[in-house]
Write an enzyme that holds these catalytic residues in place. Structure first.
Site, PDB file in Angstrom:
ATOM      1  N   CYS A  75       0.854  -1.181   0.000  1.00 26.41           N
ATOM      2  CA  CYS A  75       0.000   0.000   0.000  1.00 26.41           C
ATOM      3  C   CYS A  75       0.890   1.232   0.000  1.00 26.41           C
ATOM      4  O   CYS A  75       2.008   1.207   0.495  1.00 26.41           O
ATOM      5  CB  CYS A  75      -0.938   0.074   1.179  1.00 26.41           C
ATOM      6  N   ARG A 106       3.563  -0.356  -5.055  1.00 22.58           N
ATOM      7  CA  ARG A 106       3.390  -0.891  -3.695  1.00 22.58           C
ATOM      8  C   ARG A 106       2.077  -1.647  -3.547  1.00 22.58           C
ATOM      9  O   ARG A 106       1.865  -2.341  -2.547  1.00 22.58           O
ATOM     10  CB  ARG A 106       3.437   0.235  -2.669  1.00 22.58           C
ATOM     11  N   TRP A 131      -3.036  -2.618  -1.502  1.00 26.86           N
ATOM     12  CA  TRP A 131      -2.810  -4.051  -1.686  1.00 26.86           C
ATOM     13  C   TRP A 131      -3.678  -4.707  -0.620  1.00 26.86           C
ATOM     14  O   TRP A 131      -3.427  -4.545   0.571  1.00 26.86           O
ATOM     15  CB  TRP A 131      -1.340  -4.393  -1.486  1.00 26.86           C
ATOM     16  N   ASN A 136      -1.579   2.023   5.964  1.00 22.84           N
ATOM     17  CA  ASN A 136      -0.778   0.879   5.515  1.00 22.84           C
ATOM     18  C   ASN A 136      -0.551  -0.033   6.708  1.00 22.84           C
ATOM     19  O   ASN A 136      -0.344   0.469   7.819  1.00 22.84           O
ATOM     20  CB  ASN A 136       0.611   1.316   5.045  1.00 22.84           C
ATOM     21  N   GLY A 137      -0.482  -1.331   6.478  1.00 21.02           N
ATOM     22  CA  GLY A 137      -0.188  -2.257   7.573  1.00 21.02           C
ATOM     23  C   GLY A 137      -1.445  -2.990   8.001  1.00 21.02           C
ATOM     24  O   GLY A 137      -2.421  -3.071   7.256  1.00 21.02           O
ATOM     25  N   GLU A 147      15.884 -18.977  -7.654  1.00 22.18           N
ATOM     26  CA  GLU A 147      15.553 -17.634  -8.125  1.00 22.18           C
ATOM     27  C   GLU A 147      14.830 -17.700  -9.483  1.00 22.18           C
ATOM     28  O   GLU A 147      13.858 -16.986  -9.709  1.00 22.18           O
ATOM     29  CB  GLU A 147      16.846 -16.807  -8.206  1.00 22.18           C
ATOM     30  N   LYS A 151      10.953 -16.386 -10.129  1.00 15.17           N
ATOM     31  CA  LYS A 151      10.625 -15.403 -11.167  1.00 15.17           C
ATOM     32  C   LYS A 151       9.514 -15.932 -12.081  1.00 15.17           C
ATOM     33  O   LYS A 151       8.598 -15.208 -12.431  1.00 15.17           O
ATOM     34  CB  LYS A 151      11.872 -15.097 -12.028  1.00 15.17           C
ATOM     35  N   HIS A 156      15.739 -38.834  -5.325  1.00 21.05           N
ATOM     36  CA  HIS A 156      15.183 -39.276  -4.038  1.00 21.05           C
ATOM     37  C   HIS A 156      13.674 -39.083  -3.971  1.00 21.05           C
ATOM     38  O   HIS A 156      13.100 -39.059  -2.886  1.00 21.05           O
ATOM     39  CB  HIS A 156      15.886 -38.536  -2.891  1.00 21.05           C
ATOM     40  N   LYS A 179       5.343  -4.649  -4.418  1.00 20.41           N
ATOM     41  CA  LYS A 179       6.795  -4.545  -4.372  1.00 20.41           C
ATOM     42  C   LYS A 179       7.315  -4.644  -2.946  1.00 20.41           C
ATOM     43  O   LYS A 179       8.335  -5.266  -2.685  1.00 20.41           O
ATOM     44  CB  LYS A 179       7.220  -3.213  -5.008  1.00 20.41           C
TER      45      LYS A 179
HETATM   46  C1  AGP Z   1      11.284 -11.012  -5.924  1.00 23.50           C
HETATM   47  O1  AGP Z   1      11.187 -10.960  -7.290  1.00 23.50           O
HETATM   48  C2  AGP Z   1      10.105 -10.683  -5.152  1.00 23.50           C
HETATM   49  N1  AGP Z   1       9.199  -9.797  -5.681  1.00 23.50           N
HETATM   50  C3  AGP Z   1      10.163 -10.847  -3.655  1.00 23.50           C
HETATM   51  O2  AGP Z   1      10.407 -12.200  -3.430  1.00 23.50           O
HETATM   52  C4  AGP Z   1      11.153  -9.997  -2.848  1.00 23.50           C
HETATM   53  O3  AGP Z   1      12.468 -10.370  -3.148  1.00 23.50           O
HETATM   54  C5  AGP Z   1      10.857 -10.174  -1.352  1.00 23.50           C
HETATM   55  O4  AGP Z   1       9.541  -9.756  -1.093  1.00 23.50           O
HETATM   56  C6  AGP Z   1      11.823  -9.449  -0.451  1.00 23.50           C
HETATM   57  O5  AGP Z   1      11.791  -8.079  -0.626  1.00 23.50           O
HETATM   58  P1  AGP Z   1      12.916  -7.152  -0.024  1.00 23.50           P
HETATM   59  O6  AGP Z   1      14.181  -7.478  -0.696  1.00 23.50           O
HETATM   60  O7  AGP Z   1      12.450  -5.751  -0.308  1.00 23.50           O
HETATM   61  O8  AGP Z   1      12.965  -7.429   1.448  1.00 23.50           O
END
Ligand code: AGP
Length: 617
Positions: free
Chosen positions: A2, A27, A81, A107-108, A490, A494, A513, A612
């Protein structure tokens, strides 16, 4: 999660709010809304508009601009959000009290909102949303009715509300005033000529002022045109914490790229070069002067725990391997949201490194606080100067990647990888665990990485071509061993977050396994098969997959003839020392996820259900 923006003293507050919301949209983009404080013949009143059209709410609000009262000077805005209540217009912020004279953006999470709501309902309030946030407006209404000012009402909220929050309040009865307060979730105030501003994020107001103040936990900011006063929860004025900002506002624009993600993928060489600037000397020594943890403190460390979430956690896995193998310290990497509740055994000889691009992720923040509470030494690796975590930890190291707007972390991730490795070399030098010549050689290779990445991002279209064949897949395995495993994790993350494709990362040697029983003809496996200690073993694992009909995409080196013979498609990268492979090999996997997502018509900057900055648990 948010975004909040508020302004007072503006000739056209709605424009400032909408511009700010556009910058904050990363956000959260489930809905957006604004409220203006207006004065009319019959006294002050609030004008509110909200929209809940996923990722399109701000254009909807723009359409309302003609109906906004011309005489408004102040207002608040929010991009949401959803946590409590569906992403509907009714649940969009700002929320009003029963009289429609108080508005709040939040927010929160208010953890005790149910209990508060029950009391409000019993006292006759009428709530119109399913959110936890709306209770705040009604509580303020009660305090104002009892004769409190808006600032006194905000202080009273601090005694009532439980949870993590940042909020901005306006009242039709105090038309020039914005009141902001917070606990854990970040909030800043700014002042410029005749303007007062409040925002959850520097980027929203950086174009208007660089005079910024960080509002502390349980502090209350009273923001008026051109002035800011900050008090503690009792109303005593406190010294203001000025914020430093290293970014230019232009850095947060798309600059001709189709989207922020492709721009940020292409910016990786620059992000790395800036991050390494001045940190590796010509003789291969590391310079981390800003570290704030001195040689004596670092030498007394006997264990390291790295914590983070998502991509930051994956960078932490690579960092911990470097610390263990170069500085010879036992090191573990933990998912921050688990670490916090695990009763971690850490003490004043443990270094806890919290990694967070945003410096705000609440899971990592609470993990950091837990480590501090238990007496550990703490270090934050973040991209945001003076962010919440940077201010909390004993030391901070900054990646200098510039603002990352796309929800998927790309340039910040590679900058984290390199910076953690520089730190590992730094620790190794202090502890004398690595021959100086070996350390200088590695440092020189790290310093060369921006050039290597220039070459790799130059292959964007080549990687995109390979990815086209995967546009229709629904299930992908990502496999790697050693340092290849965090890369696989990673790559899978993605693909999941952007393309909405089920993707599972596994250590390649572990497939036999159990999971190998899932491999049937046509199953796609992306394998990190770059040269290194485990190369032959990875190839043997590829053979096992092929024997069961898997279709293999190999990430392999330019000079490799063997892996391509076993694979159906290849994503080639230049050879670098094994330890540095993650920053190089992750790039084709970013492009893979990007391309599959685009081919499926997904919004890569704003993937569904995500935000984000994750500021809720
Ligand atoms: C990665 O592509 C993500 N969108 C997400 O996993 C992100 O890395 C994670 O939320 C951590 O965020 P930060 O690095 O701002 O703490």
């Amino acid at each position: 999660m948010c975004g909040i923006i508020a302004v007072t003293g503006a000739a056209d507050p709605l424009r400032i709010l909408l511009d700010g919301l556009e910058l904050l949209e990363y956000r959260g983009y489930d809905s957006a809304g604004v409220a203006l404080v207006c004065s009319g013949d019959a006294g002050g009143f609030l004008w509110r508009r909200r929209a809940a059209v996923r990722a399109q709410s701000i254009p909807e609000l723009h359409k309302e601009a003609d109906t906004a009262p011309a005489h408004a000077r102040a207002g608040i805005g929010h991009t949401r959000w959803a946590t409590h209540g569906a992403p509907t217009e009714q649940n969009a912020h700002p929320h009003l009290d029963c009289s429609g004279r108080v508005a709040v953006v939040h927010n929160g999470i208010i953890e005790n909102h149910r209990e508060i709501a029950a009391g409000l309902d019993a006292r006759g309030h009428v709530r119109t949303s399913e959110t936890d946030s709306e209770v705040i407006a009604h509580l303020v209404e009660e305090h104002l009715a009892a004769g409190a000012t808006l600032a006194q009402a905000a202080r009273a909220l601090l005694r009532t509300l439980r949870g993590d929050f940042a909020l901005a309040l306006v009242s039709a009865d105090e038309p020039d005033l914005i009141v902001g307060t917070r606990r854990t979730s970040p909030l800043i105030a700014g002042r410029a000529d005749g303007l007062g501003l409040v925002a959850s994020d520097i980027s929203a107001i950086l174009g208007l002022t660089r005079n910024l103040v960080a509002i502390g936990d349980d502090e209350v900011a009273l923001v008026r045109p051109g002035s800011i006063a900050v008090t503690d929860a009792e109303g005593n004025e406190v010294a203001q914490q000025l914020l430093q900002v290293g970014w230019e506002v232009e850095a947060a624009r798309r600059e001709g790229f189709e989207d922020f993600m492709s721009k940020e993928i292409h910016e990786q060489p620059r992000a790395l070069a800036d991050t390494l600037l001045g940190r590796i000397g010509a003789d291969g020594t590391t310079e981390l002067e800003e570290l704030a943890l001195g040689p004596h403190e670092l030498r007394s460390i006997d264990r390291v725990t790295v914590i983070g979430c998502g991509s930051s956690y994956h960078a932490g896995m690579v960092g911990r391997l470097a610390i263990e193998s170069w500085a010879k310290l036992p090191a573990t990497a933990e998912i921050a949201s688990e670490f916090r509740y695990e009763e971690p055994v850490v003490d004043d000889r443990t270094l806890v490194i919290a990694i967070s691009q945003s410096g705000e992720t609440v899971d990592t923040f609470h993990g950091l606080r837990e480590a501090l509470r238990r007496g550990a030494r703490t270090l934050v690796v973040t991209n945001v100067v003076d962010s919440l975590m940077a201010r909390e930890a004993d030391g901070a190291l900054y990646t200098r990647a510039g603002p990352e707007i796309g929800v998927a972390s790309t340039k910040c991730h590679v900058a984290q990888l390199a910076l953690l490795q520089v730190f590992a070399l730094h620790l190794a030098a202090l502890r004398g665990t690595m021959p100086a010549s070996a350390s200088a050689r590695l440092a020189a290779e790290i310093a060369r990485l921006p050039g290597v990445l220039e070459d790799v991002v130059g292959r964007f279209e080549e990687y995109r071509g390979v990815a086209q064949a995967l546009a229709g897949v629904n299930d992908v395995y990502f496999l790697g061993r050693g340092l290849g495993y965090p890369i696989a994790l990673e790559g899978a993350l993605k693909l999941k977050e952007l393309a909405y494709v089920r993707a599972e990362a596994y250590p390649a040697g572990e497939m036999k396994h159990g999971p190998i029983s899932l491999i049937v003809p046509g199953t796609v496996a992306v394998v990190v098969a770059t040269k290194g200690r485990l190369y032959e073993k990875v190839l043997a694992n590829v053979e096992e997959l092929r024997a069961r009909g898997a279709s293999v995409v190999a990430v392999c080196n330019d000079d490799d003839d063997t892996a391509p013979r076993l694979a159906d498609a290849v994503l080639r990268v230049p050879a670098v020392p094994e330890a540095l492979v993650p920053a190089v090999a992750v790039v084709p996997l970013q492009v893979l996820a990007y391309s599959v997502a685009k081919a499926r018509g997904n919004d890569v900057d704003r993937p569904r259900n995500l935000a984000k900055v994750v500021t809720v648990e």
